[in-house]
Design a protein around this motif. Structure first.
Motif: not given
Lengths: 147, 185
Positions: A1-3, A6, A9-10, A13-14, A16-17, A20-21, A24, B112, B116, B147, B150, B154, B157
């Motif tokens: 996995m490379k930076k 990552l 993915i971050l 995730l932000v 998705i969050a 979801l927020a 909710v 890896t 990471v 949530l 998540c 986050i 990370i």
């Protein structure tokens, strides 16, 4: 996995969050600011003070430092609010900031003495008009515990 | 678990303390965010795990994470900050510790880059801590749980990136010690 992966993915995730927020927060039941919880024997009942038939409450209350404050609001006598409840001798009034005050059930019998009024920003406020030091002037009332 | 030198044990103990202190310091600010998101937490724990992950990747011994988790739960009990998990609080510290150990072991076998690996480890440990707390105390389901995970991921990370930076800066201090003892911790 490379930076780079990552970071992707971050970012995902932000996103998705955030979604979801929003979901909710939309599903959260809206709580009225004038709501009070009455607790007795493990049973909790929510009462919205703003939806009750309130009367005018006008009084002058003396604080411990001798200063007097004028009360001109709308409220309900605590004995009327708790008319349906039986088998309690004390009432603990809890505020949002964990401040609490105790009342004896007998004190409710005195006419036009113990009130739950709409205080600042329509938040419930306990007023005991016969008190000379306003120690039981409880702002932002959260709950009433009947024991 | 192979023997760990006193120097590493002291470093691990310091990291345990820093983890607890970091969690306490960040909690008020973290609570402002989590309260608005209507979730019971997930940010403060990542700051606590940051130091555990740093120590685990410096020491690189299986069991170091669980040992630090156990020590942290002991400190939390002594300071009276076991939180809502009560007597089951050690589980809330041990399981993330186990995840850290597994990450050090399994990710170490892959090609890896280490920074990471650290970020992934911290994120997984944060999610594991959140899920443990959820099973023991919160019992969240549906979108709220998603949530919660998540946010934990986050913050994991982000804290993992800090842990990777710390590892990079601290490793030279321990590298001399490793060379003297022929690469053994």
């Amino acid at each position: 996995m490379k930076k780079k992966t990552l970071i992707i993915i971050l970012a995902a995730l932000v996103v998705i969050a955030t979604v979801l927020a929003i979901i909710v927060s939309k599903n959260q039941p809206s709580k009225s600011v004038s709501e009070v919880i009455i607790m007795q024997g493990g049973k909790e009942t929510k009462v919205d003070l703003g939806k009750l038939q309130l009367t005018d409450v006008k009084a002058t209350v003396t604080r411990a430092n001798g200063k007097t404050i004028e009360i001109d609001s709308k409220g309900i006598e605590l004995k009327d609010l708790l008319a349906e409840y039986r088998g309690f001798t004390t009432i603990t009034v809890n505020a949002e900031d964990n401040y609490s005050a105790e009342l004896k059930a007998d004190e409710l019998q005195t006419e036009k003495n113990v009130y739950l009024i709409l205080g600042e920003e329509n938040k419930p406020r306990l007023m005991v008009l016969s008190d000379s030091n306003a120690k039981r002037d409880v702002k932002n009332v959260l709950s009433l515990e009947l024991k | 678990m192979k023997r760990i030198s006193l120097k590493y044990l002291i470093f691990m103990a310091v990291c345990c303390d820093l983890g607890i202190i970091a969690k306490k310091l960040i909690s008020p600010a973290a609570n402002v965010i989590t309260d608005n998101l209507h979730i019971p937490g997930g940010i403060g724990t990542s700051f606590s795990l940051l130091f555990l992950v740093t120590a685990a990747f410096i020491v690189k011994k299986f069991g170091a994470g669980m040992l630090m988790g156990l020590v942290q739960s002991g400190i939390a009990f002594l300071l009276g900050s076991a939180g809502s998990m009560g007597a089951l609080a050690p589980l809330g510290y041990l399981i993330p510790g186990l995840v850290i150990d597994l990450c050090v072991l399994l990710l170490g076998r892959t090609k890896t880059p280490e920074d990471v690996q650290i970020v992934v480890c911290c994120a997984l440990a944060s999610v594991a801590a959140g899920l443990t707390a959820n099973v023991i105390v919160f019992g969240l389901v549906g979108p709220v749980l998603a949530l919660y995970c998540c946010v934990a991921c986050i913050s994991g990370i982000i804290c993992g990136s800090v842990a990777a930076f710390l590892c990079k800066r601290l490793r030279p201090l321990f590298a001399k010690d490793r060379q003297k003892k022929g690469g053994e911790a």
